[in-house]
Design a protein around this motif. Structure first.
Motif, mmCIF file in Angstrom:
data_model
loop_
_atom_site.group_PDB
_atom_site.id
_atom_site.type_symbol
_atom_site.label_atom_id
_atom_site.label_comp_id
_atom_site.label_asym_id
_atom_site.label_seq_id
_atom_site.Cartn_x
_atom_site.Cartn_y
_atom_site.Cartn_z
ATOM 1 N N ILE A 71 11.159 12.530 -18.384
ATOM 2 C CA ILE A 71 11.262 13.388 -17.213
ATOM 3 C C ILE A 71 10.564 12.753 -16.011
ATOM 4 O O ILE A 71 10.666 13.256 -14.898
ATOM 5 C CB ILE A 71 10.680 14.798 -17.460
ATOM 6 C CG1 ILE A 71 9.241 14.689 -17.939
ATOM 7 C CG2 ILE A 71 11.537 15.579 -18.429
ATOM 8 C CD1 ILE A 71 8.538 16.025 -17.923
ATOM 9 N N GLU A 72 9.877 11.643 -16.216
ATOM 10 C CA GLU A 72 9.218 10.971 -15.097
ATOM 11 C C GLU A 72 10.057 9.823 -14.542
ATOM 12 O O GLU A 72 9.639 9.126 -13.616
ATOM 13 C CB GLU A 72 7.829 10.462 -15.500
ATOM 14 C CG GLU A 72 6.858 11.558 -15.935
ATOM 15 C CD GLU A 72 6.650 12.615 -14.861
ATOM 16 O OE1 GLU A 72 6.779 12.298 -13.667
ATOM 17 O OE2 GLU A 72 6.368 13.785 -15.235
ATOM 18 N N THR A 73 11.236 9.607 -15.123
ATOM 19 C CA THR A 73 12.125 8.561 -14.605
ATOM 20 C C THR A 73 12.614 8.966 -13.217
ATOM 21 O O THR A 73 12.963 10.120 -13.008
ATOM 22 C CB THR A 73 13.350 8.438 -15.522
ATOM 23 O OG1 THR A 73 12.896 8.408 -16.860
ATOM 24 C CG2 THR A 73 14.153 7.196 -15.218
ATOM 25 N N PRO A 74 12.655 8.008 -12.290
ATOM 26 C CA PRO A 74 13.241 8.351 -10.996
ATOM 27 C C PRO A 74 14.702 8.754 -11.169
ATOM 28 O O PRO A 74 15.423 8.119 -11.945
ATOM 29 C CB PRO A 74 13.145 7.054 -10.190
ATOM 30 C CG PRO A 74 12.226 6.180 -10.930
ATOM 31 C CD PRO A 74 12.172 6.635 -12.338
ATOM 32 N N ILE A 75 15.117 9.765 -10.460
ATOM 33 C CA ILE A 75 16.469 10.288 -10.655
ATOM 34 C C ILE A 75 17.509 9.236 -10.288
ATOM 35 O O ILE A 75 18.607 9.206 -10.853
ATOM 36 C CB ILE A 75 16.675 11.582 -9.835
ATOM 37 C CG1 ILE A 75 17.954 12.283 -10.282
ATOM 38 C CG2 ILE A 75 16.721 11.319 -8.369
ATOM 39 C CD1 ILE A 75 18.158 13.639 -9.658
ATOM 40 N N GLY A 76 17.132 8.313 -9.403
ATOM 41 C CA GLY A 76 18.066 7.278 -8.981
ATOM 42 C C GLY A 76 18.533 6.389 -10.113
ATOM 43 O O GLY A 76 19.590 5.774 -10.020
ATOM 44 N N SER A 77 17.748 6.303 -11.182
ATOM 45 C CA SER A 77 18.191 5.412 -12.247
ATOM 46 C C SER A 77 18.927 6.169 -13.352
ATOM 47 O O SER A 77 19.230 5.610 -14.399
ATOM 48 C CB SER A 77 17.011 4.619 -12.820
ATOM 49 O OG SER A 77 16.023 5.480 -13.258
ATOM 50 N N LEU A 78 19.241 7.422 -13.110
ATOM 51 C CA LEU A 78 20.094 8.149 -14.053
ATOM 52 C C LEU A 78 21.561 7.860 -13.737
ATOM 53 O O LEU A 78 21.904 7.494 -12.621
ATOM 54 C CB LEU A 78 19.863 9.659 -13.914
ATOM 55 C CG LEU A 78 18.906 10.296 -14.922
ATOM 56 C CD1 LEU A 78 17.578 9.601 -14.895
ATOM 57 C CD2 LEU A 78 18.740 11.779 -14.636
ATOM 58 N N SER A 79 22.403 8.068 -14.716
ATOM 59 C CA SER A 79 23.831 7.905 -14.442
ATOM 60 C C SER A 79 24.289 9.045 -13.553
ATOM 61 O O SER A 79 23.646 10.088 -13.469
ATOM 62 C CB SER A 79 24.618 7.902 -15.742
ATOM 63 O OG SER A 79 24.833 9.223 -16.175
ATOM 64 N N GLY A 80 25.409 8.829 -12.875
ATOM 65 C CA GLY A 80 25.882 9.796 -11.893
ATOM 66 C C GLY A 80 25.992 11.210 -12.440
ATOM 67 O O GLY A 80 25.501 12.169 -11.836
#
Ligand SMILES: Nc1ncnc2c1ncn2[C@@H]1O[C@H](COP(=O)(O)OP(=O)(O)OP(=O)(O)O)[C@@H](O)[C@H]1O
Ligand SMILES: Nc1ncnc2c1ncn2[C@@H]1O[C@H](COP(=O)(O)OP(=O)(O)OP(=O)(O)O)[C@@H](O)[C@H]1O
Ligand SMILES: [Mg+2]
Ligand SMILES: [Mg+2]
Lengths: 295, 512, 320, 343
Positions: free
Chosen positions: B403-412
């Motif tokens: 949950i601390e991953t930047p949202i930008g590195s999630l898939s679309g």
């Protein structure tokens, strides 16, 4: 008759000295009934050139200015000459290819000021002929005319004396804050070795005095302090025994400027170089002189 | 199906054992793929399966950790998009990558301008761009900046741009996610034309219908690995979904939604009533009534003004005229804050520009709206934030390293789910969802819609905007059809099927 | 995202406000609206215009270049030094100075791009470096007496019964060339693309690296050219020349309607911006009664009125 | 693994740069780390650096928040001049002998003068904030207006004179000592801690970052973006105001012409050296403090080593280049590759 119109381009308002200079000129103009077009250049030569061009466009009777720097005036002064407007320099000189581009230069000689400061120290050194005096120098803004000349004059004056040595020299930008900051660093680096402080203006000296006091030393006694300008603050410091000497650099050029301007317009011959009345004020005369100081 | 697909010549493009890891995720693990000339090859997989990453590796955006890329048998190592283009690979990425400040025409032609005497020939460019878009039946002023146009148009521009290059390989990553059927049909006819000319096309979509409409071959990816490669003709829909998901599940042909059944007319009190809502150049005066506990669908073609209506309801833009009453009390929304205070939430269609705060973590993105409503001083304790984030990551099946991953590195698709969760945590009374299922895979889509319907049953109202007409019809209690920037007609559930809606859209006024 | 600020509109407003400003000056001070005074605006601000043109490119690409004032000073110093100490032919001196400025800019551009450093900081360090190098050459000011430079300085190109300087013409030519480059060449358009969205520009297959390095090289070139013009203007090289000029240039570009965030605006705006700043100064000089501090306050005040009116009119215009 | 984590901490590189500078001092400047007790307080180069850096740190703290919202404030120096001038003019002060004991009298009660100075600074901030958040002017032009006019105002108050302060208690702020350490350090620590707490304990930090990264999305999520932006400019000016008091108190006078000149550039430099991007978003308050310390240490080093003043600028620029390049991730990659290549 129509009142005389003088266009005057001032360097800026970077110090108390400069402000006193401006006030003197404005007051003198008012007293003489002269219309003064005043333009402040905010320390930029290009602004002064612009101001002079606009004076030419306005066809003023006389242009006067305190140049920010000595070179680079040929073109615009030539334009003034073509427009038949006489030019008077105040406070600082210019280097031009053709001296007829200006009619008169009224002001102090920075090299001479530095020399006087140096001579005072040479005299002082004679009291303790055996001691080596280590000098630290607080320079003005790097590259500025007063800084260059005051350094040069001082060095000339002490050149022959092997007992006088400049061990540190750094710029304090003519300000109290920088003067204090640099002096603090000097004191940490050289400690008790420092015997003399030479500051290119009073403001830096005043800042440095604070640093010396905070280091637990006695300014004026443990360290001899020499500075230039002769503003009120310097006299107060001398009265308190914290400053040894200040070399006057007179900003009150107004009355003399008005006189020259009137003479020029009246077609009278004016001297090419008018030196202002300046003296050296050691601490001993400070109390007596203080009430006479205007700035 | 054409015959070419079953008679494979040498592949134009061959990927062998591609692996790529980001910190914390193995996005690709030994993926291989063959792309033959003259075929449409569809890449399928759940959100976060690694499709976009594979495409980015292939086009030089990322360098692979392992593996080889062969173009016509030659190993290549594209260093940049430009490099890939020079190799004859033209790409439309998932997030529209165009310059909003340049004109539409320039966005199409930049990098390969028509020239005259060494300088850019603007008139020719404008003419060509207009013609190119007209082929897609888009008639717009191409000299206006791209930012002037809605996302769907931007997507079409991106596609047009990619068609302009004479490429051997064309890659389209979810190009249809915000297009409606008409545009999709147009796109497909263009693609078919290109296929005839022998171009190899790699296509990504989450729509099964589209997959079967166009593909010759399907590669299914799961969890960063290649699950298998199939001829489209040999693979049934159910099988395909099962392969993507990796388990036996029901497909989208599932039973009609429970939510709709439960919605009883007796509970229909009005929650929001807009009268004569309008804004110059965006929306003609329009009335809208949203009931409590109702899922109201807003259907319409591209540019019919659905997004504009939603933005006005949410106070994102200021209305020129009309009134909005909440629970019978008239309100005026000067900013989204006012709307939020009245219990409204709005999930924008443009997640990149209006939704995600890319560098912030999933957790921070998720609690942002809730925190904004609670005010600056009453910070949500970290523990509670984590708890909420974990809860929704699980509930919506968001695939993220942590949950601390930047949202930008999630898939679309996963970004989209986080943004949906952002509004769900605020527990709004009315949630406006503008294309919420954009880029979301089949299974997740169903899960999300089920979730949303369940919320409806508990009294939340939902305004649902989607370009997928079947989906709108399937989930909505009532559908408002928009046309030409105004409401064209209103239909209760059941009174409507796809043909009627299309009819309304096409014919408009007589039906309204 | 909605399209909120039309640069075309802003630029028009700026021109309109400039005319108002000049008109007001003419009404208040006799002789203000003479042709020569307007020409003087160009003559006195030629170097600023050239710098602002380079700065326009940088700002359009979403960057900033703080080093231009110092590079200008360094160029005057190098010119003066080569002319006075080595007695090189003047044209060679100019060529060398321009090449040096370009290389300086390109080096900063390369640092910015390849190390992904922030333009602000790299060019700030560049500003210190160029200024520092001046002092290493000499802390004195050096007078230039080369006949070519003197001729360039004192030639008056008559137009009617007024005159322009060669420097002003060179500045105008630079502006024209830059407008052409910005609007009619792929490089110019790439600048806008990078300013609009660098990531997208890269994904669209533009040569972002080359573009960025070239932009800073061009800005360095403009700064050096401005330095040469300044040498004509002042006939001296000096380390303290043109202090704070970078801020004037940025202000001129922004006033001309270009957005600092990049991508929106016109190079021609640089001219309007420079003329606005120049007129404000001329107004003050014509007034001739302001003390040093009132000068500052009035400059700030006029800047304020100007920006606010510009902004309010733009907002009004976009509502329609 | 722990070592690895340490090396990748965002503050590692600024700290390393500072450490290297201090190391150079250790070698080149004898007695640099020497501390002694003089008049009951610590005395030495390190204390000087900390004391001198104090105003810069304050300005950098304020600037960090402004930069985090994608803004910039170049009027910091002017605000310093205004607040310092207001305080000095109001306090002024003289010494009178009362029963043979010197007593220091202020023209205006000191608390009132300080409040007025801070009030002036807050007004400056509100002005900037209104222009940026209210009117939507670009931050650099909006603050340019105050940068030019603000110093003019300060000079107008003083008629261009340096205002000397004679009221002793006022000096405590900038050159007093508490428990052996300069009092200014306590002020800096207090501001830092309060700010850090405000950012951590409230949602301020999250909001500022959101606005900096994506203002459109932040507004749609319900943030009061305009209020937030207004606030950071006010905060930045408040910090500058305190810095102005400190500088004035330290040199016992207010110099409207020169106080805080170019402080904005140093503050921005400090923020960037600390690892915060000027593009807004993620920021590091502690990084900015370290950045300010790097700058001050560098300046002090140049003075102490005895370099001629002509080379000051060159040295400063080279150090900034080196620090920046060494902090970039591209350099890290290159470094790693070359190390691997050699291994
Ligand atoms: N730049 C990145 N940094 C870290 N992780 C990333 C990055 N890009 C992608 N990932 C991760 O790699 C995995 C695959 O992502 P990818 O975008 O390829 O999925 P996708 O199949 O395209 O999904 P969708 O259908 O949602 O678009 C995801 O877990 C994602 O979080
Ligand atoms: N095909 C088109 N031709 C011309 N203009 C269009 C077209 N499609 C959209 N537009 C523009 O889009 C604007 C309305 O877009 P809006 O986003 O409100 O529509 P929408 O119904 O939400 O459609 P979608 O969300 O599918 O893009 C109109 O002002 C119009 O200028
Ligand atoms: Mg994807
Ligand atoms: Mg829409």
């Amino acid at each position: 008759a129509k009142p005389l119109v003088i266009g005057f381009s001032q360097v800026g308002a970077e110090s108390e000295w400069r402000t006193a200079n401006t006030v003197s000129i404005k007051d003198a103009a008012k007293k003489e009934g002269v219309t003064l077009k005043f333009a402040d250049a905010q320390q930029k030569q290009e602004n002064q050139v612009k101001a002079i061009r606009s004076f030419i466009a306005q066809r003023v009777d006389v242009i006067a200015f305190s140049p920010v720097v000595e070179s680079g005036w040929d073109t615009v002064l030539l334009e003034a000459k073509r427009a038949r407007i006489p030019v008077i320099l105040t406070d600082r000189a210019v280097k031009v290819s053709d001296p007829s581009l200006y009619v008169s230069f009224l002001g102090s000689d920075f090299v001479e000021e530095g020399r006087r400061a140096g001579n005072w120290l040479v005299e002082r050194q004679k009291k303790t002929p055996d001691a080596v005096l280590n000098i630290v120098e607080l320079q003005g803004t790097v590259g500025s005319a007063p800084a260059l000349d005051r350094k040069k004059g001082f060095e000339e004056a002490i050149a022959g004396n092997a007992k006088l040595k400049v061990i540190r020299s750094q710029t304090g930008d003519f300000t109290r804050a920088k003067g204090k900051e640099v002096m603090e660093a000097f004191l940490k680096a050289e400690g008790k070795k420092i015997n003399v402080l030479y500051a290119h203006n009073d403001d830096m000296a005043i800042g440095a005095i604070q640093a010396i006091e905070e280091a637990g030393l006695k300014p004026g006694k443990d360290i001899i302090i020499i500075s230039i300008d002769g503003v009120k603050g310097a006299f107060e410091a001398m009265i308190a025994g914290k400053l040894n000497v200040t070399v006057e650099c007179n900003p009150l050029l107004g009355p003399q400027l008005m006189q020259i301007a009137k003479d020029v317009v009246a077609g009278k011959a004016v001297p090419k170089r008018v030196v202002t009345q300046e003296s050296v004020f050691p601490a001993e005369v400070a109390a007596k002189e203080f009430p006479n100081r205007k700035y | 199906m054409t015959m070419i697909s079953s008679a494979p010549a040498a592949p134009v493009l061959e990927l062998r054992g591609i692996s790529k890891a980001f910190t914390g995720v193995q996005a690709l693990n030994g993926v291989s793929l063959n792309l033959f000339p003259g075929e449409v090859h569809t890449l399928m997989g759940q959100n976060g399966a690694g499709k976009s990453t594979l495409i980015k590796v292939l086009t030089g955006v990322y360098a692979p950790d392992h593996g080889q890329i062969l173009l016509a048998g030659q190993a290549i190592q594209p260093q940049s998009t430009l490099d890939a283009q020079n190799h004859g690979i033209s790409t439309v990425y998932q997030e529209v990558n165009l310059c909003p400040n340049l004109s539409v025409a320039e966005n199409i032609f930049i990098g390969r301008y028509p020239r005259k005497l060494g300088r850019i020939d603007w008139p020719t460019m404008t003419r060509q761009a207009t013609a190119l878009l007209e082929r897609m039946q888009i008639r717009i002023d191409v000299t206006l900046p791209l930012a002037h146009y809605p996302l769907a148009i931007q997507q079409m521009v991106a596609i047009s741009r990619s068609l302009l290059v004479s490429a051997k390989v064309l890659i389209l990553d979810e190009p249809t996610s915000s297009l409606d059927e008409k545009e999709v049909d147009l796109l497909f006819s263009v693609l078919r034309g290109l296929r005839e000319q022998g171009m190899a096309i790699l296509f990504v979509t989450h729509f099964l219908d589209q997959t079967y409409a166009i593909s010759d071959r399907i590669t299914v990816m799961r969890n960063g690995e290649r699950e298998g490669e199939y001829l489209a003709a040999d693979l049934s829909r159910v099988e395909l979904v099962n392969k993507m998901v990796g388990a036996q599940v029901a497909t989208e042909a599932a039973a009609p939604l429970a939510a709709a059944v439960a919605a009883e007319p007796s509970r229909r009190q009005s929650f929001l009533r807009a009268v004569g809502l309008s804004r110059k150049g965006a929306l003609l005066p329009m009335d809208l009534d949203i009931h409590k506990g109702e899922l109201l669908g807003l259907a319409g073609l591209l540019g019919s003004g659905r997004t504009e209506a939603a933005r006005l309801l949410f106070g994102a833009d200021r209305a020129d005229g009309g009134t909005i009453a909440i629970d019978g009390k008239e309100q005026s929304f000067a900013s989204p804050r006012d709307a939020i205070a009245a219990g409204i939430g709005f999930c924008s269609e443009d997640r990149k520009h209006e939704g995600a705060i890319l560098e912030l973590s999933v957790r921070e993105n998720l609690i942002l709206a809730l925190q904004a409503r609670m005010g600056i001083m009453r910070a949500i304790p970290l523990k509670r934030q984590q708890q909420l984030a974990e809860e929704y990551v699980k509930a919506l099946g968001i695939k993220t390293a942590s949950i601390e991953t930047p949202i930008g590195s999630l898939s679309g698709g996963n970004q989209q789910k986080v943004l949906l969760a952002r509004w769900l945590v605020t527990d709004p009374k009315l949630l406006i969802l503008d294309e919420p299922t954009r880029g979301i895979d089949v299974r997740a889509k169903q899960e999300i819609m089920d979730y949303v319907s369940a919320l409806c049953r508990n009294g939340m109202s939902i305004l649902f905007i989607s370009s997928e007409l079947p989906e709108v019809l399937r989930v909505s209690d009532r559908v408002v059809v928009m046309r030409d920037r105004k409401a064209g007609g209103e239909y209760p559930r059941g009174a409507l099927d796809e043909t009627t809606v299309l009819h309304v859209i096409a014919a408009g006024d007589e039906n309204a | 995202m909605k399209f909120t600020s039309s640069p075309y509109f802003t630029s028009l407003i700026t021109v309109f406000l400039l005319v108002v400003l000049l008109g007001a000056g003419g009404a208040a001070y006799p002789g203000f609206l003479s042709v020569q005074v307007l020409f003087n605006l160009l003559i006195d601000n030629a170097f600023l215009l050239v710098i602002a043109v380079g700065m326009s490119f940088v700002i359009l690409s979403g960057g900033i270049d703080l080093s231009v004032g110092s590079v200008l000073a360094l160029t005057t110093m190098i010119c003066a030094w080569m002319l006075q100490t080595w007695h090189w032919p003047p044209l060679l001196v100019i060529a060398v100075a321009l090449v040096l400025g370009t290389v300086f800019g390109a080096a900063m551009g390369a640092l910015i791009h390849y190390f992904k450093l922030q333009p602000f900081i790299v060019t700030l360090a560049g500003m210190f470096l160029a200024r520092g190098l001046c002092y290493l050459i000499s802390i004195n000011s050096i007078t230039i007496d080369d006949p070519f430079f003197v001729a360039m300085s004192q030639t008056q190109l008559p137009i009617g019964d007024c005159f322009l300087s060669p420097g002003a013409l060179i500045a105008l030519a630079t502006l024209a060339a830059a407008i052409y480059v910005a609007h009619c060449t792929p490089f110019g358009r790439a600048i806008y693309a990078v300013g609009g969205n660098e990531q997208s520009a890269l994904m669209m297959g533009l040569r972002v690296a080359r573009t960025k390095v070239l932009i800073y090289a061009f800005s360095g070139f403009c700064a050096a050219l401005a330095g040469v013009l300044f040498s004509f203007y002042m006939l001296s090289g000096y380390g303290l020349h043109a202090q704070g000029t970078e801020l004037d240039a940025i202000a001129a570009v922004v006033i001309g309607g270009t957005l600092l965030s990049g991508g929106y605006g016109y190079v021609a705006g640089a001219l309007t911006g420079v003329l606005v700043l120049g007129s404000i100064q001329t107004l003050i000089a014509f007034d001739g009664t302001l003390s040093s501090w009132w000068t500052k306050i009035v400059i700030g005040g006029l800047l304020f009125v100007f920006c606010v009116v510009q902004r309010v009119m733009t907002m009004r215009g976009n509502k329609k | 693994m722990r070592m690895h984590k340490l090396l990748h901490h965002p503050l590692f590189r600024p700290l390393a740069a500072l450490a290297i500078l201090l190391l150079i001092d250790l070698v080149m400047v004898p007695g640099f780390f020497h501390l002694e007790i003089k008049d009951g307080h610590l005395y030495g180069s390190l204390i000087d650096i900390a004391n001198r850096a104090a105003p810069l740190i304050l300005a950098a703290i304020g600037m960090t928040l402004v930069i985090a919202t994608r803004g910039i404030d170049i009027s910091v120096g002017a605000t310093v001049a205004i607040s310092g001038t207001v305080a000095a003019m109001l306090i002024g002060g003289t010494m009178v002998m009362q029963n043979g004991v010197p007593e220091y009298v202020a023209n205006t009660p000191m608390w009132l003068a300080l409040a007025a100075a801070l009030g002036a600074a807050l007004l400056c901030g509100a002005w900037n904030g209104a222009l940026v958040a209210g009117l939507g002017l670009q931050p650099i032009v909006a603050t340019l207006i105050l940068m030019v006019a603000g110093r003019g105002l300060a000079q107008l108050f003083t008629d261009g004179q340096i205002i000397t302060v004679y009221y002793k208690p006022f000096f405590f702020l900038g050159s007093g000592y508490l428990f052996g350490l300069p009092f200014s350090l306590y002020i800096v620590a207090a501001v830092f801690i309060v700010t850090a707490l405000l950012l951590r304990r409230t949602a301020l930090g999250l909001f500022i970052q959101s606005v900096g990264i994506n203002p459109v999305a932040a507004r749609l999520a319900g943030l009061k973006t305009a209020v937030l932006i207004f606030f950071v400019y006010v905060f930045c000016s408040a910090c500058a105001g305190v810095a102005g008091l400190m500088i004035t108190s330290n040199i016992k006078s207010a110099d409207a012409n020169n106080a805080g000149l170019l402080l904005e550039l140093d503050a921005i430099l400090a923020v960037t050296l600390g690892g915060t991007s000027l593009a807004g978003g993620k920021f590091s308050l502690a990084g900015s403090v370290i950045g300010a310390l790097i700058i001050q240490t560098l300046t002090y080093t140049i003075y102490s080593i005895g370099l001629p003043p002509e080379v000051n600028m060159v040295v400063k620029s080279v150090v900034v280049f080196l620090v920046c390049v060494s902090q970039s991730s591209e350099f890290k990659n290159m470094w790693r590759r070359s190390v691997r290549g050699n291994a």
